[in-house]
Structure formats: structure tokens, C-alpha cells
Enzyme design. Structure first.
Site, PDB file in Angstrom:
ATOM      1  N   GLY A 136      11.813   1.491   3.455  1.00  0.00           N
ATOM      2  CA  GLY A 136      10.934   0.394   3.058  1.00  0.00           C
ATOM      3  C   GLY A 136      11.602  -0.960   2.949  1.00  0.00           C
ATOM      4  CD  GLU A 137      16.967  -3.641   4.645  1.00  0.00           C
ATOM      5  OE1 GLU A 137      17.574  -4.711   4.818  1.00  0.00           O
ATOM      6  OE2 GLU A 137      17.467  -2.526   4.919  1.00  0.00           O
ATOM      7  CD  GLU A 190      10.282   3.471   6.474  1.00  0.00           C
ATOM      8  OE1 GLU A 190       9.418   3.093   5.691  1.00  0.00           O
ATOM      9  OE2 GLU A 190      11.464   3.103   6.428  1.00  0.00           O
ATOM     10  CG  ASN A 191      13.457   1.973  10.631  1.00  0.00           C
ATOM     11  OD1 ASN A 191      12.938   0.871  10.569  1.00  0.00           O
ATOM     12  ND2 ASN A 191      14.248   2.436   9.681  1.00  0.00           N
ATOM     13  CG  LEU A 245      -1.890  -1.211   1.312  1.00  0.00           C
ATOM     14  CD1 LEU A 245      -2.773  -1.073   2.540  1.00  0.00           C
ATOM     15  CD2 LEU A 245      -2.727  -1.348   0.055  1.00  0.00           C
TER      16      LEU A 245
END
Length: 301
Positions: A95-96, A129-130, A75
């Protein structure tokens, strides 16, 4: 000119946060065969980026995400940049975890947003992000902070602004790297929480205290008290379960201890819960006005 342009774009992009990045990426349909922009990329043409702060991925989490991808697809697009070392390959900026899960789901192409991200942008975006998803272990987070400070000349204040954390949180997290390797390994394995880890810093023998914490199932508050006690207290702790700092823990049942620990994790500060039936108190301890302002903003939001 290119440096100024990149710096200007970084301020615009990171200033709006990751949601702005992903929001722009999700607008419209994928457009293949373009150097930049939103497109589908073969999964075999993607590799982990050098600036990714996360090293450990829980198998159960990946399996769960892979099943979700099978059912609903990916998504949120990955953020990629073209590799300077391997022609035709892309490095992951963000996005890993989605990329790894997509491989488990046997997906051949993934949606991605491709741009010319700089090395410092990769570190910042990966961190943000993380952290927003609480995906990093405290040690991984600390090492990423160090990378910003040592490799990119950030001050602790600049790191705090970049990742949306308080200055005291940055300082306390960096101190975790002073712990022995054996203790850091337990933190990365999720055997010890960040709250426990901060408490161990006050101990003369953090490695031995860590063993006591795991054996006795001590809360963060009990660990703090024991860390400040004499070294002999560690030996006595192993012999008598009802003596010393452990005694006050009878006030809280196991569920409330978990809540207390979680509050300390979220705030990065000492929290004390006192329960009396359906009533009680929650005490948040701060040491500086900056920490007070941080708690105030958290509660207000």
C-alpha cells in the site's frame, strides 16, 4: 516453534491471495490502540518497507489517487508491520502508493492491518500486489524475482507459483537484467515495453537497436526480426524506412500494432495479428508445452 507457526500462517495467508488478506482487514470498524489487527494509524508513523519492489511512482497517478482519496477516502487498508529499528514506527508491507497519495490529499490517519509479517512475506506480498495491479516495471519485477531467489533460496518454479505466473515468464523476465544499463533505464521510463526488451536480448548491440526502435517506432515483431538480422542492418535501418523487417508492418495500422504489443505484454509470448478488413488471424507462438498450458489456462479463464 515460532518458525513453524510463521511458515504455517504464511501458507494459509498467501495461499488465499491478497483478496483474502484485505477481505479480513475490511471486516468491522477500525479498532485503535491494539498491537495487531485493523486500526487507524497516523500517517507520520508509517514508512516504506525494505522489501518493496516498486521504486518509481508516476506523479499523475498519485495525483489522481489523491483526488479519489479526498472524495471517497482510502477504501482498502494498508498492510503494516512494526519496525524493529525505529520504535513506534510501522513499515509498509503493501500500500505504499496509497500512503504517498494520502499525504498529497493531506489525510492524517489511514486504515491499516497490522501483523508480524516476516521479511519473505513482505517480498512476496509486495510482488503479488504490484503484479496483480500491473504496477511494476519489467525491471523492478525482475529485481524482485532475484531477491526471492538469492535472499530466500527460491527456485524459479517456486517464484512462479508464489506470484501466479508461468515458469517461462519468470525466466524471460530475469533475462532482462542482462541488458545494458542504458536500455534498462529506457524500460523503467516506459519508453520501451517488456516485449521490446525481450526482443533486444537477441541483438548483438541492444543499446543501438533500442535507439532505432524508439526513432522508428518499431513494433515488437519488427524489433525481433531486426534483432536477429546482421549488425549492418541497424545502419541500413536508419537510412531506409521501407526496407527490411519494417516492410511487413504496413499490414497493420497503428491501432492494431498497439493491440498486438499489448497482447504480447499480457501473455509474455510472441503474438502476430493478420488483418484483412473485418476478418483476420491471431497467432500465439509457444516454444514449450508449459507455455502452451499457460496460454490454454489464460484463454479458458
Amino acid at each position: 516453534m515460532n518458525i513453524n507457526k510463521n511458515q504455517h500462517r504464511k501458507r494459509q495467508t498467501l495461499g488465499r491471495g491478497l483478496s483474502a488478506l484485505f477481505g479480513e482487514a475490511s471486516a468491522g470498524e477500525p479498532k485503535p490502540n491494539k498491537e495487531k489487527g485493523h486500526q487507524l494509524v497516523p500517517i507520520e508513523d508509517i514508512m516504506p518497507g525494505p522489501g518493496q519492489p516498486r521504486r518509481f511512482f508516476e506523479k499523475n497517478d498519485l495525483d489522481s489517487l489523491a483526488e479519489s482519496i479526498r472524495q471517497k477516502g482510502i477504501l482498502q487498508p494498508l498492510l503494516l508491520r512494526r519496525s524493529a529499528e525505529r520504535q513506534g514506527m510501522f513499515e509498509i508491507v503493501a500500500g505504499e502508493r496509497r500512503w504517498r497519495a494520502a499525504q498529497l490529499a493531506q489525510v492524517h490517519e489511514v486504515p491499516a492491518m497490522i501483523d508480524d509479517y516476516s521479511d519473505i512475506e513482505i517480498v512476496e506480498i509486495g510482488l503479488i500486489e504490484n503484479i496483480q495491479r500491473a504496477d511494476l516495471s519489467p525491471i523492478e519485477e525482475a529485481e524482485a524475482f532475484v531477491k526471492l531467489i538469492e535472499s530466500h533460496d527460491y527456485t524459479q518454479e517456486q517464484v512462479a507459483k508464489a506470484v501466479g505466473k508461468s515458469r517461462s515468464h519468470i525466466a524471460n523476465t530475469l533475462r532482462l537484467l542482462l541488458l545494458p544499463e542504458a536500455v534498462k533505464a529506457k524500460i523503467e521510463a516506459n519508453e520501451l515495453s517488456a516485449g521490446h526488451a525481450r526482443a533486444l536480448l537477441a541483438s548483438q548491440n541492444p543499446e543501438k537497436l533500442a535507439e532505432v526502435v524508439l526513432r522508428e517506432g518499431l513494433s515488437v515483431r519488427a524489433t525481433e526480426k531486426l534483432a536477429k538480422a546482421s549488425p549492418n542492418s541497424l545502419t541500413q535501418k536508419g537510412k531506409g524506412r521501407n526496407s527490411g523487417p519494417r516492410a511487413h508492418e504496413k499490414i497493420l495500422d497503428p491501432d492494431m500494432r498497439v493491440v498486438q504489443n499489448q497482447l504480447e505484454e499480457v501473455l509474455g509470448l510472441k503474438v502476430m495479428l493478420k488483418v484483412n478488413g473485418e476478418q483476420g488471424e491471431m497467432i500465439i507462438k509457444y516454444e514449450t508445452l508449459e507455455e502452451f498450458e499457460y496460454v490454454y489456462k489464460k484463454l479458458r479463464n
